[in-house]
Motif scaffolding. Structure first.
Motif, PDB file in Angstrom:
ATOM      1  N   PRO A  19       0.830  -1.219   0.000  1.00  0.00           N
ATOM      2  CA  PRO A  19       0.000   0.000   0.000  1.00  0.00           C
ATOM      3  C   PRO A  19       0.861   1.265   0.000  1.00  0.00           C
ATOM      4  CG  PRO A  19       0.026  -0.989   2.179  1.00  0.00           C
ATOM      5  CD  PRO A  19       0.761  -1.934   1.284  1.00  0.00           C
ATOM      6  N   VAL A  20       0.414   2.254  -0.746  1.00  0.00           N
ATOM      7  CA  VAL A  20       1.089   3.558  -0.825  1.00  0.00           C
ATOM      8  C   VAL A  20       0.049   4.638  -0.576  1.00  0.00           C
ATOM      9  CG1 VAL A  20       2.358   5.158  -2.308  1.00  0.00           C
ATOM     10  CG2 VAL A  20       2.796   2.701  -2.476  1.00  0.00           C
ATOM     11  N   ASP A  21       0.378   5.623   0.255  1.00  0.00           N
ATOM     12  CA  ASP A  21      -0.563   6.713   0.564  1.00  0.00           C
ATOM     13  C   ASP A  21      -0.242   7.956  -0.262  1.00  0.00           C
ATOM     14  OD1 ASP A  21      -1.927   5.215   2.401  1.00  0.00           O
ATOM     15  OD2 ASP A  21      -0.762   5.900   4.114  1.00  0.00           O
ATOM     16  N   LEU A  22      -1.204   8.399  -1.048  1.00  0.00           N
ATOM     17  CA  LEU A  22      -1.113   9.683  -1.748  1.00  0.00           C
ATOM     18  C   LEU A  22      -1.759  10.706  -0.826  1.00  0.00           C
ATOM     19  CD1 LEU A  22      -2.344   8.439  -5.250  1.00  0.00           C
ATOM     20  CD2 LEU A  22      -0.017   8.400  -4.311  1.00  0.00           C
ATOM     21  N   GLU A  23      -0.965  11.633  -0.313  1.00  0.00           N
ATOM     22  CA  GLU A  23      -1.428  12.449   0.816  1.00  0.00           C
ATOM     23  C   GLU A  23      -1.356  13.940   0.527  1.00  0.00           C
ATOM     24  OE1 GLU A  23      -0.761  11.249   5.162  1.00  0.00           O
ATOM     25  OE2 GLU A  23       0.751  12.796   4.859  1.00  0.00           O
ATOM     26  N   TYR A  24      -2.351  14.645   1.037  1.00  0.00           N
ATOM     27  CA  TYR A  24      -2.359  16.113   1.003  1.00  0.00           C
ATOM     28  C   TYR A  24      -2.755  16.611   2.393  1.00  0.00           C
ATOM     29  CZ  TYR A  24      -4.278  20.811   0.562  1.00  0.00           C
ATOM     30  OH  TYR A  24      -4.561  22.137   0.762  1.00  0.00           O
ATOM     31  N   MET A  25      -1.916  17.443   2.994  1.00  0.00           N
ATOM     32  CA  MET A  25      -2.229  18.020   4.299  1.00  0.00           C
ATOM     33  C   MET A  25      -2.225  19.541   4.174  1.00  0.00           C
ATOM     34  SD  MET A  25      -2.684  15.235   5.855  1.00  0.00           S
ATOM     35  CE  MET A  25      -3.000  15.815   7.518  1.00  0.00           C
ATOM     36  N   GLU A  26      -3.229  20.174   4.779  1.00  0.00           N
ATOM     37  CA  GLU A  26      -3.387  21.620   4.648  1.00  0.00           C
ATOM     38  C   GLU A  26      -2.515  22.386   5.636  1.00  0.00           C
ATOM     39  OE1 GLU A  26      -7.411  22.920   4.799  1.00  0.00           O
ATOM     40  OE2 GLU A  26      -7.743  22.368   2.709  1.00  0.00           O
ATOM     41  N   ASP A  27      -2.113  23.587   5.224  1.00  0.00           N
ATOM     42  CA  ASP A  27      -1.458  24.525   6.130  1.00  0.00           C
ATOM     43  C   ASP A  27      -2.556  25.178   6.960  1.00  0.00           C
ATOM     44  OD1 ASP A  27      -0.068  26.464   7.460  1.00  0.00           O
ATOM     45  OD2 ASP A  27       0.490  27.623   5.677  1.00  0.00           O
ATOM     46  N   GLN A  28      -2.551  24.913   8.259  1.00  0.00           N
ATOM     47  CA  GLN A  28      -3.657  25.367   9.108  1.00  0.00           C
ATOM     48  C   GLN A  28      -3.480  26.794   9.627  1.00  0.00           C
ATOM     49  OE1 GLN A  28      -4.943  22.405  12.060  1.00  0.00           O
ATOM     50  NE2 GLN A  28      -3.696  20.890  11.004  1.00  0.00           N
ATOM     51  N   LYS A  29      -2.336  27.398   9.335  1.00  0.00           N
ATOM     52  CA  LYS A  29      -2.036  28.703   9.921  1.00  0.00           C
ATOM     53  C   LYS A  29      -3.083  29.752   9.562  1.00  0.00           C
ATOM     54  CE  LYS A  29       1.489  30.936   8.282  1.00  0.00           C
ATOM     55  NZ  LYS A  29       2.877  31.339   7.948  1.00  0.00           N
ATOM     56  N   ASN A  30      -3.547  29.733   8.332  1.00  0.00           N
ATOM     57  CA  ASN A  30      -4.500  30.756   7.889  1.00  0.00           C
ATOM     58  C   ASN A  30      -5.921  30.225   7.752  1.00  0.00           C
ATOM     59  OD1 ASN A  30      -2.461  32.783   7.622  1.00  0.00           O
ATOM     60  ND2 ASN A  30      -1.801  31.783   5.720  1.00  0.00           N
ATOM     61  N   THR A  31      -6.168  29.035   8.292  1.00  0.00           N
ATOM     62  CA  THR A  31      -7.500  28.450   8.193  1.00  0.00           C
ATOM     63  C   THR A  31      -8.423  29.058   9.242  1.00  0.00           C
ATOM     64  OG1 THR A  31      -6.561  26.360   7.432  1.00  0.00           O
ATOM     65  CG2 THR A  31      -8.812  26.299   8.262  1.00  0.00           C
ATOM     66  N   PRO A  32      -9.563  29.621   8.846  1.00  0.00           N
ATOM     67  CA  PRO A  32     -10.499  30.180   9.830  1.00  0.00           C
ATOM     68  C   PRO A  32     -10.997  29.110  10.796  1.00  0.00           C
ATOM     69  CG  PRO A  32     -11.082  30.862   7.596  1.00  0.00           C
ATOM     70  CD  PRO A  32     -10.029  29.804   7.463  1.00  0.00           C
ATOM     71  N   GLN A  33     -11.192  29.501  12.047  1.00  0.00           N
ATOM     72  CA  GLN A  33     -11.738  28.579  13.038  1.00  0.00           C
ATOM     73  C   GLN A  33     -13.245  28.394  12.792  1.00  0.00           C
ATOM     74  OE1 GLN A  33      -9.910  26.818  15.432  1.00  0.00           O
ATOM     75  NE2 GLN A  33      -8.332  27.587  14.025  1.00  0.00           N
TER      76      GLN A  33
END
Length: 504
Positions: free
Chosen positions: A416-430
Protein backbone atom coordinates in the motif's frame (compact mmCIF):
# COMPACT_ATOMS: atom_id res chain seq x y z
CA UNK A 1 -8.33 55.21 -4.54
CA UNK A 2 -8.58 55.05 -0.70
CA UNK A 3 -6.26 52.57 0.97
CA UNK A 4 -6.95 50.51 4.11
CA UNK A 5 -4.71 48.50 6.37
CA UNK A 6 -5.77 44.87 6.77
CA UNK A 7 -3.29 42.62 8.60
CA UNK A 8 -0.66 45.32 8.00
CA UNK A 9 -1.15 45.14 4.22
CA UNK A 10 -2.39 48.10 2.19
CA UNK A 11 -5.30 47.14 -0.03
CA UNK A 12 -7.74 49.10 -2.14
CA UNK A 13 -11.36 49.62 -1.14
CA UNK A 14 -12.53 47.38 -4.01
CA UNK A 15 -10.45 44.51 -2.63
CA UNK A 16 -11.95 44.59 0.87
CA UNK A 17 -14.18 41.72 2.01
CA UNK A 18 -17.85 42.66 2.01
CA UNK A 19 -18.73 44.46 5.22
CA UNK A 20 -21.67 43.02 7.14
CA UNK A 21 -23.90 45.46 9.02
CA UNK A 22 -25.60 44.05 12.09
CA UNK A 23 -26.41 44.42 15.74
CA UNK A 24 -25.49 41.22 17.56
CA UNK A 25 -27.34 40.66 20.83
CA UNK A 26 -25.60 37.94 22.81
CA UNK A 27 -27.48 36.26 25.66
CA UNK A 28 -24.81 34.77 27.92
CA UNK A 29 -22.30 37.49 27.09
CA UNK A 30 -19.94 36.79 30.00
CA UNK A 31 -20.00 33.01 29.64
CA UNK A 32 -17.21 30.60 28.79
CA UNK A 33 -18.28 30.05 25.17
CA UNK A 34 -18.46 33.78 24.51
CA UNK A 35 -14.99 34.54 25.86
CA UNK A 36 -13.24 31.44 24.45
CA UNK A 37 -14.86 31.20 21.03
CA UNK A 38 -17.32 33.92 20.04
CA UNK A 39 -15.33 37.09 20.74
CA UNK A 40 -12.14 35.78 19.07
CA UNK A 41 -14.27 34.74 16.08
CA UNK A 42 -15.83 38.21 15.81
CA UNK A 43 -12.39 39.81 16.19
CA UNK A 44 -10.98 37.76 13.33
CA UNK A 45 -13.89 38.89 11.14
CA UNK A 46 -13.08 42.45 12.21
CA UNK A 47 -9.40 42.06 11.31
CA UNK A 48 -10.34 40.76 7.87
CA UNK A 49 -12.83 43.54 7.19
CA UNK A 50 -16.03 41.47 7.30
CA UNK A 51 -16.95 43.65 10.28
CA UNK A 52 -15.74 47.25 10.26
CA UNK A 53 -17.50 50.43 11.31
CA UNK A 54 -21.10 49.32 11.10
CA UNK A 55 -21.57 46.70 13.78
CA UNK A 56 -22.32 46.62 17.50
CA UNK A 57 -22.66 43.92 20.14
CA UNK A 58 -24.89 43.98 23.20
CA UNK A 59 -23.81 41.41 25.75
CA UNK A 60 -26.33 40.35 28.37
CA UNK A 61 -26.06 38.25 31.52
CA UNK A 62 -27.02 38.50 35.18
CA UNK A 63 -23.62 39.95 36.14
CA UNK A 64 -23.66 43.58 37.30
CA UNK A 65 -20.89 45.15 35.21
CA UNK A 66 -20.69 48.31 33.12
CA UNK A 67 -19.68 48.89 29.49
CA UNK A 68 -16.04 49.60 30.35
CA UNK A 69 -15.69 46.37 32.33
CA UNK A 70 -17.37 44.42 29.56
CA UNK A 71 -15.08 45.93 26.94
CA UNK A 72 -12.09 45.02 29.09
CA UNK A 73 -13.34 41.41 29.25
CA UNK A 74 -13.72 41.36 25.46
CA UNK A 75 -10.25 42.87 24.91
CA UNK A 76 -8.70 40.28 27.21
CA UNK A 77 -10.46 37.42 25.42
CA UNK A 78 -8.99 38.43 22.02
CA UNK A 79 -5.53 39.52 23.22
CA UNK A 80 -3.80 36.42 21.85
CA UNK A 81 -5.21 37.11 18.37
CA UNK A 82 -3.19 40.31 17.83
CA UNK A 83 -0.40 42.47 19.25
CA UNK A 84 -2.10 45.62 17.96
CA UNK A 85 -3.58 47.18 21.11
CA UNK A 86 -5.20 50.02 19.19
CA UNK A 87 -6.97 47.57 16.88
CA UNK A 88 -8.23 45.59 19.88
CA UNK A 89 -9.42 48.77 21.62
CA UNK A 90 -11.30 49.91 18.51
CA UNK A 91 -12.93 46.49 18.24
CA UNK A 92 -13.93 46.38 21.91
CA UNK A 93 -15.44 49.89 21.69
CA UNK A 94 -18.31 48.35 19.68
CA UNK A 95 -19.37 46.27 22.69
CA UNK A 96 -22.03 47.29 25.22
CA UNK A 97 -23.48 45.54 28.23
CA UNK A 98 -26.88 45.24 29.86
CA UNK A 99 -27.53 43.21 33.01
CA UNK A 100 -30.54 41.12 32.09
CA UNK A 101 -32.92 38.50 33.44
CA UNK A 102 -34.28 36.63 30.42
CA UNK A 103 -37.42 35.65 32.34
CA UNK A 104 -38.32 39.27 33.23
CA UNK A 105 -40.38 40.81 30.44
CA UNK A 106 -39.63 44.35 31.67
CA UNK A 107 -35.91 43.92 31.01
CA UNK A 108 -36.54 43.55 27.29
CA UNK A 109 -37.68 47.16 27.00
CA UNK A 110 -34.20 48.23 28.16
CA UNK A 111 -32.65 46.02 25.51
CA UNK A 112 -34.97 47.42 22.86
CA UNK A 113 -34.03 51.01 23.69
CA UNK A 114 -30.32 50.19 23.65
CA UNK A 115 -30.66 48.29 20.37
CA UNK A 116 -32.51 51.20 18.71
CA UNK A 117 -29.89 53.63 19.99
CA UNK A 118 -26.99 51.57 18.59
CA UNK A 119 -28.83 51.03 15.33
CA UNK A 120 -28.77 54.78 14.73
CA UNK A 121 -25.25 55.31 16.09
CA UNK A 122 -23.65 52.70 13.82
CA UNK A 123 -26.12 52.87 10.92
CA UNK A 124 -26.99 49.19 11.20
CA UNK A 125 -30.07 49.49 8.98
CA UNK A 126 -32.21 47.34 11.27
CA UNK A 127 -30.20 44.12 10.82
CA UNK A 128 -30.21 42.01 13.98
CA UNK A 129 -28.69 38.72 15.13
CA UNK A 130 -29.87 37.24 18.43
CA UNK A 131 -27.37 34.69 19.75
CA UNK A 132 -28.51 32.57 22.71
CA UNK A 133 -25.50 31.07 24.47
CA UNK A 134 -27.44 29.76 27.46
CA UNK A 135 -29.09 26.59 28.72
CA UNK A 136 -31.68 25.25 26.21
CA UNK A 137 -34.57 25.69 28.65
CA UNK A 138 -34.26 29.46 28.05
CA UNK A 139 -34.38 29.29 24.24
CA UNK A 140 -38.17 29.43 23.96
CA UNK A 141 -38.50 32.14 26.63
CA UNK A 142 -36.00 34.44 24.93
CA UNK A 143 -37.45 33.87 21.46
CA UNK A 144 -40.98 34.61 22.67
CA UNK A 145 -40.00 37.81 24.48
CA UNK A 146 -37.94 39.07 21.55
CA UNK A 147 -41.08 38.84 19.44
CA UNK A 148 -43.68 40.11 21.91
CA UNK A 149 -41.50 42.97 23.19
CA UNK A 150 -40.80 44.23 19.66
CA UNK A 151 -37.06 43.65 19.44
CA UNK A 152 -37.47 42.21 15.95
CA UNK A 153 -37.20 44.96 13.38
CA UNK A 154 -39.39 45.39 10.33
CA UNK A 155 -37.26 48.01 8.58
CA UNK A 156 -34.10 45.90 8.26
CA UNK A 157 -32.86 43.22 5.92
CA UNK A 158 -32.90 40.46 8.53
CA UNK A 159 -33.64 39.18 12.05
CA UNK A 160 -31.78 35.94 12.79
CA UNK A 161 -31.74 33.65 15.81
CA UNK A 162 -28.64 31.56 16.64
CA UNK A 163 -28.83 28.74 19.19
CA UNK A 164 -26.27 26.30 20.55
CA UNK A 165 -26.75 22.58 21.15
CA UNK A 166 -28.20 20.58 22.76
CA UNK A 167 -31.41 20.96 20.79
CA UNK A 168 -33.63 18.83 23.00
CA UNK A 169 -32.78 15.50 24.64
CA UNK A 170 -35.15 13.40 22.51
CA UNK A 171 -37.55 13.91 19.62
CA UNK A 172 -40.48 15.08 21.76
CA UNK A 173 -38.50 17.73 23.68
CA UNK A 174 -36.82 18.88 20.47
CA UNK A 175 -40.20 19.25 18.75
CA UNK A 176 -41.59 21.22 21.68
CA UNK A 177 -38.57 23.51 21.58
CA UNK A 178 -38.84 23.94 17.84
CA UNK A 179 -42.52 24.81 18.13
CA UNK A 180 -41.63 27.51 20.67
CA UNK A 181 -38.98 29.00 18.38
CA UNK A 182 -41.20 28.77 15.31
CA UNK A 183 -43.86 30.87 17.03
CA UNK A 184 -41.46 33.84 16.83
CA UNK A 185 -39.04 33.03 13.99
CA UNK A 186 -39.40 31.41 10.58
CA UNK A 187 -37.27 28.33 9.88
CA UNK A 188 -35.00 30.29 7.52
CA UNK A 189 -34.29 32.73 10.38
CA UNK A 190 -33.14 30.00 12.82
CA UNK A 191 -29.47 28.99 12.78
CA UNK A 192 -28.73 25.89 14.90
CA UNK A 193 -24.98 25.86 15.39
CA UNK A 194 -23.03 22.63 15.21
CA UNK A 195 -19.39 23.70 15.29
CA UNK A 196 -18.33 20.51 13.50
CA UNK A 197 -20.00 21.90 10.38
CA UNK A 198 -17.58 24.83 10.55
CA UNK A 199 -14.50 22.60 10.40
CA UNK A 200 -12.40 22.87 7.26
CA UNK A 201 -12.38 19.19 6.26
CA UNK A 202 -16.05 18.62 7.08
CA UNK A 203 -16.86 21.37 4.59
CA UNK A 204 -14.36 19.74 2.22
CA UNK A 205 -16.47 16.57 2.02
CA UNK A 206 -18.70 18.24 -0.57
CA UNK A 207 -15.69 19.45 -2.58
CA UNK A 208 -14.05 16.01 -2.56
CA UNK A 209 -17.28 14.25 -3.52
CA UNK A 210 -18.88 16.55 -6.05
CA UNK A 211 -15.76 18.22 -7.43
CA UNK A 212 -14.01 15.03 -8.52
CA UNK A 213 -15.42 12.52 -10.98
CA UNK A 214 -12.89 9.96 -9.74
CA UNK A 215 -14.77 9.86 -6.41
CA UNK A 216 -18.36 10.75 -7.26
CA UNK A 217 -18.53 8.06 -9.95
CA UNK A 218 -17.51 5.47 -7.33
CA UNK A 219 -19.49 6.92 -4.41
CA UNK A 220 -22.05 4.14 -4.09
CA UNK A 221 -22.61 0.57 -2.93
CA UNK A 222 -21.12 -0.93 -6.08
CA UNK A 223 -17.64 0.36 -5.28
CA UNK A 224 -17.60 1.30 -1.57
CA UNK A 225 -17.44 -1.56 0.92
CA UNK A 226 -18.03 0.53 4.05
CA UNK A 227 -17.54 4.00 5.54
CA UNK A 228 -16.12 4.58 9.03
CA UNK A 229 -16.44 7.75 11.13
CA UNK A 230 -14.38 8.17 14.30
CA UNK A 231 -14.63 11.06 16.78
CA UNK A 232 -12.17 10.27 19.57
CA UNK A 233 -11.33 12.23 22.71
CA UNK A 234 -8.46 11.48 25.06
CA UNK A 235 -9.86 13.43 28.01
CA UNK A 236 -12.61 12.40 30.41
CA UNK A 237 -15.64 14.47 31.34
CA UNK A 238 -13.54 17.07 33.22
CA UNK A 239 -15.79 19.87 34.55
CA UNK A 240 -18.78 18.79 32.39
CA UNK A 241 -19.77 15.84 34.61
CA UNK A 242 -23.09 17.41 35.66
CA UNK A 243 -24.21 17.91 32.07
CA UNK A 244 -22.60 14.80 30.65
CA UNK A 245 -24.13 12.32 33.08
CA UNK A 246 -27.59 13.45 31.97
CA UNK A 247 -26.62 13.23 28.33
CA UNK A 248 -24.05 10.55 27.48
CA UNK A 249 -22.12 9.99 24.28
CA UNK A 250 -25.20 9.03 22.25
CA UNK A 251 -26.96 12.35 22.80
CA UNK A 252 -23.82 14.46 23.15
CA UNK A 253 -22.02 13.33 19.99
CA UNK A 254 -24.00 10.91 17.82
CA UNK A 255 -27.30 12.78 17.46
CA UNK A 256 -25.66 15.97 16.23
CA UNK A 257 -22.00 15.86 15.10
CA UNK A 258 -21.90 12.32 13.76
CA UNK A 259 -25.33 12.39 12.13
CA UNK A 260 -24.43 15.60 10.34
CA UNK A 261 -21.22 14.05 8.99
CA UNK A 262 -23.14 10.92 7.97
CA UNK A 263 -25.69 12.99 6.05
CA UNK A 264 -22.95 14.80 4.10
CA UNK A 265 -21.35 11.49 3.15
CA UNK A 266 -24.63 9.78 2.25
CA UNK A 267 -26.62 12.50 0.48
CA UNK A 268 -27.26 12.68 -3.25
CA UNK A 269 -25.71 15.44 -5.34
CA UNK A 270 -27.76 18.64 -4.86
CA UNK A 271 -29.20 20.53 -7.81
CA UNK A 272 -27.01 23.51 -6.93
CA UNK A 273 -24.54 24.42 -4.20
CA UNK A 274 -27.13 26.37 -2.22
CA UNK A 275 -28.30 25.91 1.35
CA UNK A 276 -31.88 24.93 0.40
CA UNK A 277 -30.73 22.29 -2.07
CA UNK A 278 -28.00 20.86 0.20
CA UNK A 279 -30.34 20.68 3.21
CA UNK A 280 -32.99 18.99 1.07
CA UNK A 281 -30.60 16.19 0.06
CA UNK A 282 -29.31 15.74 3.63
CA UNK A 283 -32.89 15.32 4.84
CA UNK A 284 -33.63 12.72 2.14
CA UNK A 285 -30.56 10.75 3.20
CA UNK A 286 -31.49 10.81 6.88
CA UNK A 287 -35.05 9.77 6.12
CA UNK A 288 -33.75 6.68 4.32
CA UNK A 289 -31.68 5.69 7.36
CA UNK A 290 -33.06 2.44 8.78
CA UNK A 291 -34.62 2.95 12.23
CA UNK A 292 -33.86 -0.22 14.15
CA UNK A 293 -36.24 -2.39 16.12
CA UNK A 294 -35.19 -3.75 19.53
CA UNK A 295 -33.32 -6.77 18.17
CA UNK A 296 -31.51 -4.75 15.46
CA UNK A 297 -30.56 -1.99 17.88
CA UNK A 298 -29.08 -4.51 20.33
CA UNK A 299 -27.09 -6.18 17.57
CA UNK A 300 -25.86 -3.08 15.78
CA UNK A 301 -24.97 -0.68 18.60
CA UNK A 302 -22.37 -0.97 21.35
CA UNK A 303 -21.93 1.24 24.41
CA UNK A 304 -19.09 1.56 26.83
CA UNK A 305 -17.90 3.35 29.95
CA UNK A 306 -14.25 3.87 30.82
CA UNK A 307 -12.75 2.26 33.89
CA UNK A 308 -9.59 3.14 35.78
CA UNK A 309 -5.92 2.38 35.37
CA UNK A 310 -2.79 3.41 37.23
CA UNK A 311 -3.09 7.09 36.26
CA UNK A 312 -6.79 7.56 35.47
CA UNK A 313 -9.94 7.46 37.54
CA UNK A 314 -12.92 5.55 36.23
CA UNK A 315 -15.94 7.51 35.00
CA UNK A 316 -17.88 6.57 38.14
CA UNK A 317 -15.09 8.05 40.28
CA UNK A 318 -15.19 11.45 38.53
CA UNK A 319 -16.40 14.43 40.58
CA UNK A 320 -20.14 14.89 40.17
CA UNK A 321 -20.78 11.42 38.74
CA UNK A 322 -22.95 8.95 40.73
CA UNK A 323 -21.08 5.83 41.81
CA UNK A 324 -23.64 3.62 40.06
CA UNK A 325 -23.97 5.68 36.87
CA UNK A 326 -24.80 3.76 33.70
CA UNK A 327 -24.17 6.72 31.41
CA UNK A 328 -22.20 5.67 28.36
CA UNK A 329 -18.90 7.41 27.53
CA UNK A 330 -18.46 5.42 24.30
CA UNK A 331 -20.72 4.49 21.40
CA UNK A 332 -20.07 2.41 18.31
CA UNK A 333 -22.71 1.53 15.79
CA UNK A 334 -23.58 0.25 12.36
CA UNK A 335 -25.91 2.39 10.23
CA UNK A 336 -27.75 1.12 7.17
CA UNK A 337 -29.52 3.11 4.46
CA UNK A 338 -32.50 1.72 2.61
CA UNK A 339 -31.98 3.50 -0.70
CA UNK A 340 -30.58 2.71 -4.13
CA UNK A 341 -27.16 4.32 -3.58
CA UNK A 342 -26.26 2.74 -0.24
CA UNK A 343 -28.29 -0.46 0.18
CA UNK A 344 -25.97 -3.07 1.69
CA UNK A 345 -23.10 -0.68 2.46
CA UNK A 346 -22.71 -0.10 6.21
CA UNK A 347 -21.63 3.15 7.84
CA UNK A 348 -19.72 2.39 11.04
CA UNK A 349 -19.49 5.12 13.67
CA UNK A 350 -17.67 5.39 17.00
CA UNK A 351 -17.02 8.11 19.53
CA UNK A 352 -15.86 8.15 23.10
CA UNK A 353 -13.87 9.68 25.91
CA UNK A 354 -10.52 8.55 27.36
CA UNK A 355 -9.56 6.95 24.06
CA UNK A 356 -6.11 6.58 22.48
CA UNK A 357 -6.02 10.16 21.21
CA UNK A 358 -8.01 13.25 20.27
CA UNK A 359 -8.85 13.09 16.59
CA UNK A 360 -11.65 12.99 14.06
CA UNK A 361 -11.39 11.09 10.80
CA UNK A 362 -13.51 9.55 8.06
CA UNK A 363 -12.32 6.37 6.31
CA UNK A 364 -13.99 5.40 3.04
CA UNK A 365 -13.10 1.78 2.30
CA UNK A 366 -13.45 0.76 -1.34
CA UNK A 367 -14.15 -2.77 -2.51
CA UNK A 368 -11.27 -4.90 -3.72
CA UNK A 369 -11.07 -6.05 -7.35
CA UNK A 370 -13.29 -9.07 -8.04
CA UNK A 371 -10.20 -10.97 -9.10
CA UNK A 372 -6.81 -10.40 -7.47
CA UNK A 373 -4.48 -11.50 -10.27
CA UNK A 374 -1.44 -11.02 -8.01
CA UNK A 375 -2.53 -13.44 -5.28
CA UNK A 376 -2.47 -16.83 -6.97
CA UNK A 377 -0.62 -19.43 -4.87
CA UNK A 378 2.31 -19.70 -7.27
CA UNK A 379 2.95 -15.93 -7.21
CA UNK A 380 3.92 -15.78 -3.53
CA UNK A 381 2.41 -12.29 -3.37
CA UNK A 382 0.37 -11.03 -0.44
CA UNK A 383 -3.30 -10.19 -1.06
CA UNK A 384 -4.13 -6.68 -2.18
CA UNK A 385 -4.89 -4.11 0.50
CA UNK A 386 -8.08 -2.07 0.55
CA UNK A 387 -8.12 1.25 -1.25
CA UNK A 388 -9.01 3.77 1.47
CA UNK A 389 -9.80 7.46 1.22
CA UNK A 390 -9.14 9.01 4.64
CA UNK A 391 -10.37 12.50 5.47
CA UNK A 392 -8.43 13.89 8.44
CA UNK A 393 -10.66 16.42 10.22
CA UNK A 394 -8.57 17.14 13.33
CA UNK A 395 -6.00 17.72 14.72
CA UNK A 396 -4.40 17.54 11.27
CA UNK A 397 -6.42 18.62 8.26
CA UNK A 398 -6.15 16.92 4.90
CA UNK A 399 -6.78 13.64 3.17
CA UNK A 400 -4.96 10.61 1.84
CA UNK A 401 -5.77 7.94 -0.72
CA UNK A 402 -4.28 4.50 -0.13
CA UNK A 403 -3.56 2.62 -3.35
CA UNK A 404 -1.72 -0.57 -4.20
CA UNK A 405 1.59 -0.34 -6.05
CA UNK A 406 4.53 -2.59 -6.84
CA UNK A 407 7.42 -2.31 -4.41
CA UNK A 408 11.05 -2.11 -5.59
CA UNK A 409 12.13 -5.52 -4.39
CA UNK A 410 13.11 -8.50 -6.56
CA UNK A 411 10.09 -10.26 -8.00
CA UNK A 412 6.58 -8.83 -8.14
CA UNK A 413 5.06 -7.80 -4.82
CA UNK A 414 2.46 -5.13 -4.08
CA UNK A 415 2.28 -2.85 -1.08
CA UNK A 416 0.00 0.00 0.00
CA UNK A 417 1.09 3.56 -0.82
CA UNK A 418 -0.56 6.71 0.56
CA UNK A 419 -1.11 9.68 -1.75
CA UNK A 420 -1.43 12.45 0.82
CA UNK A 421 -2.36 16.11 1.00
CA UNK A 422 -2.23 18.02 4.30
CA UNK A 423 -3.39 21.62 4.65
CA UNK A 424 -1.46 24.52 6.13
CA UNK A 425 -3.66 25.37 9.11
CA UNK A 426 -2.04 28.70 9.92
CA UNK A 427 -4.50 30.76 7.89
CA UNK A 428 -7.50 28.45 8.19
CA UNK A 429 -10.50 30.18 9.83
CA UNK A 430 -11.74 28.58 13.04
CA UNK A 431 -15.21 26.98 12.98
CA UNK A 432 -17.01 29.74 14.89
CA UNK A 433 -15.49 32.40 12.64
CA UNK A 434 -16.83 30.60 9.58
CA UNK A 435 -20.25 29.99 11.08
CA UNK A 436 -20.81 33.50 12.43
CA UNK A 437 -19.83 34.85 9.02
CA UNK A 438 -22.42 32.53 7.45
CA UNK A 439 -25.06 33.83 9.87
CA UNK A 440 -24.26 37.40 8.86
CA UNK A 441 -24.53 36.37 5.19
CA UNK A 442 -27.74 34.45 5.79
CA UNK A 443 -26.24 31.22 4.44
CA UNK A 444 -27.77 28.19 6.18
CA UNK A 445 -25.65 25.55 4.38
CA UNK A 446 -23.61 24.63 7.45
CA UNK A 447 -26.42 24.69 9.99
CA UNK A 448 -28.87 21.99 11.02
CA UNK A 449 -32.42 22.38 9.74
CA UNK A 450 -35.36 21.17 11.81
CA UNK A 451 -36.11 18.19 9.50
CA UNK A 452 -32.48 17.04 9.91
CA UNK A 453 -32.67 17.38 13.69
CA UNK A 454 -36.01 15.54 13.79
CA UNK A 455 -34.76 12.62 11.67
CA UNK A 456 -31.61 12.26 13.77
CA UNK A 457 -33.58 12.20 17.02
CA UNK A 458 -36.02 9.57 15.73
CA UNK A 459 -33.09 7.28 14.95
CA UNK A 460 -31.19 7.93 18.19
CA UNK A 461 -34.30 7.67 20.39
CA UNK A 462 -34.80 4.05 19.38
CA UNK A 463 -31.24 3.14 20.46
CA UNK A 464 -31.79 4.98 23.73
CA UNK A 465 -35.06 3.14 24.43
CA UNK A 466 -33.36 -0.22 24.00
CA UNK A 467 -30.45 0.73 26.24
CA UNK A 468 -32.78 2.03 28.95
CA UNK A 469 -34.29 -1.41 29.41
CA UNK A 470 -30.96 -3.26 29.41
CA UNK A 471 -28.40 -3.41 32.21
CA UNK A 472 -24.88 -2.71 30.91
CA UNK A 473 -21.72 -4.36 32.21
CA UNK A 474 -19.75 -1.21 33.07
CA UNK A 475 -16.91 -0.29 33.10
CA UNK A 476 -15.82 -2.17 30.00
CA UNK A 477 -12.79 -0.38 28.51
CA UNK A 478 -9.57 1.09 29.80
CA UNK A 479 -8.28 4.63 29.20
CA UNK A 480 -5.93 4.85 26.22
CA UNK A 481 -7.69 2.12 24.24
CA UNK A 482 -10.13 2.53 21.35
CA UNK A 483 -13.12 1.43 23.39
CA UNK A 484 -14.59 -1.93 24.43
CA UNK A 485 -13.75 -5.17 22.62
CA UNK A 486 -17.39 -5.31 21.48
CA UNK A 487 -16.69 -2.37 19.13
CA UNK A 488 -14.14 -4.50 17.26
CA UNK A 489 -16.46 -7.50 17.32
CA UNK A 490 -19.20 -5.38 15.74
CA UNK A 491 -17.12 -5.16 12.55
CA UNK A 492 -15.56 -8.63 12.88
CA UNK A 493 -19.05 -10.18 12.56
CA UNK A 494 -19.18 -8.59 9.09
CA UNK A 495 -15.61 -9.79 8.33
CA UNK A 496 -14.34 -6.23 8.54
CA UNK A 497 -12.11 -4.22 10.87
CA UNK A 498 -11.55 -0.61 11.83
CA UNK A 499 -9.07 1.16 9.56
CA UNK A 500 -7.63 3.01 12.56
CA UNK A 501 -6.74 0.54 15.28
CA UNK A 502 -4.11 0.16 17.98
CA UNK A 503 -2.49 -2.84 19.59
CA UNK A 504 -4.21 -3.67 22.86
Amino acid sequence: MPLYLVNNDEIGVNDLPKERRALIMLFGGTGDLATRKLYPALFNLYKKGNLRDHFAVIGTARNKINDAEFQELVAKSVAKESDDKKLIANFASHFYYEAHDVTDVKHYSVLREKADELDKKYDLQGNRVFYISMAPNFFGTVAKNLKTQNLLTENGEFNRLVIEKPFGRDYESAKQLNDELSASFDENQIFRIDHYLGKEMIQNIEAIRFGNTIFEALWNNRYIDNIQITLAEDLGVEERAGYYDNSGALRDMVQNHIMQIVSLLAMEQPVAFKDVDIRSEKVKALRSLRVYDVVEASANFVRGQYGSDNSNKSYREEDGVPADSNTETFVAGKLLFDNYRWSGTPFYIRTGKKLAGKFTRVDVVFKKPLVDIFAFPQSGSTPLNDNVLTIFVEPNQGFSLRVNAKNNEQGFHTEPVDLEYMEDQKNTPQPYERLIHDVLKGDGTNFSSWPEVASAWKFVDQIRRVWDIQQPNFPNYIPGSMGPVAADELLARDHRQWVYKINR
